[in-house]
Design an enzyme around this catalytic site. Sequence first.
Site, PDB file in Angstrom:
ATOM      1  CG  HIS A  60      50.061  54.510  39.324  1.00 23.49           C
ATOM      2  ND1 HIS A  60      49.432  54.344  40.367  1.00 23.49           N
ATOM      3  CD2 HIS A  60      49.777  53.340  38.653  1.00 23.49           C
ATOM      4  CE1 HIS A  60      48.802  53.213  40.282  1.00 23.49           C
ATOM      5  NE2 HIS A  60      48.793  52.773  39.375  1.00 23.49           N
ATOM      6  CG  HIS A  62      51.046  48.171  37.119  1.00 24.02           C
ATOM      7  ND1 HIS A  62      51.121  47.584  38.545  1.00 24.02           N
ATOM      8  CD2 HIS A  62      50.384  49.076  37.047  1.00 24.02           C
ATOM      9  CE1 HIS A  62      49.954  47.994  39.016  1.00 24.02           C
ATOM     10  NE2 HIS A  62      49.505  49.135  38.226  1.00 24.02           N
ATOM     11  CG  ASP A 270      47.328  51.981  36.010  1.00 22.36           C
ATOM     12  OD1 ASP A 270      48.064  51.057  36.630  1.00 22.36           O
ATOM     13  OD2 ASP A 270      46.199  51.628  36.095  1.00 22.36           O
TER      14      ASP A 270
END
Length: 373
Positions: A60, A62, A270
């Site tokens: 996960h 970005h 994240d």
Amino acid sequence: MYLTIIRNADIYTPEHFGIGDVLLGGGSILAVDRKLPEIPGARTIDAEGEILEPGLVDAHVHILGGGGEDGMLSRVPPLREEKIAMAGVTSVVGLLGTDGYTRTIRDLVAKCKAIEEYGITCRCLTGSYQVPSPTVTGDVGDDIVFIDEIIGVKVAISDHRCSLPTTEELIRLATTARMASLMSRKAGLVHIHVGADSRGIEQLFEIRDSTPLPIKHFYPTHMGGHPEQAKEWMKSGGHIDLTCKAEPIEDEIARLLPFSKNGELSISTDSNGSFPIWNEKKEIIGMKAGDIMNLRTTVDAMIYDKGYDRTEILRLVTTNPARANRLEKKGEIKEGFDGDLVLRDGRSLRFVFAKSKAIMDEKKVRKGMYELD
């Protein structure tokens, strides 16, 4: 073929193998044994007293940066490849978040390809917080089937920033992802951002109970805020993911670890996503961002500070996310698997190998295209 032999390491596959040697070459692990013969021309690394582990899998990330909830200045910058290497991460899954407007799936796939060119394995997800899902081809299924890097679709639920998809919309996404997965031999995941709303994953339980869809296609993340639902989902054989932030999450891991009987639990960062701080009126009063280094620091805290078994914790960041995301030949030190390894002296990383090439060599990380710092 350029060959490397790592000798006398204490090997965790992540199972504890013990002292042994590993031969790397051609992108793969060529041999694992107690004592390998001398090979003329091979580089030899003496790892006596050091630990050899699989490269970490962060599912996960970005990679383009996230954010944007507080204007354009709040957009988090893209993740640099060197930072991934410094964290001991050798496989990542990239995705979009709230910002499906200024960032596109095309940009995401391009960044995914760039990370691959650097040497780290990268896959990604179509979709974002918005429904209908943004795509490259105009169709979620076509993205999964025809774009090599795309392995599933991202969506968000239980969050005031998302489209609040109906259960029927989630079912349609899942059936599309499942059919595309059968055609492409990919995971076909519906990767679900789960917000802080008290409903959590109620919709997933409804889908579990009312449809024949295999539970393996749902991948709810940020589940630390919904521990009882997380336990129930794992008891059903579903996978859940916890998010490592700057604040320790060791208690969250300890609470859920006993329910991961067959690899149902993973942790991710994240990284480069935004972590807005909201008041009771859902107004932003602060902003933080995810950091890919949190994966390694969380693993180290569980092992060195909390005293957890190394194998048990390593599974959360190697075999478990690799299998759930169908990242074949990842997450294990095993003959024929990709040469993704981390050689460490305590908490310090000495080497990081990605597909048998050193992206960190004697604590010096491989530079990317541009040295901006």
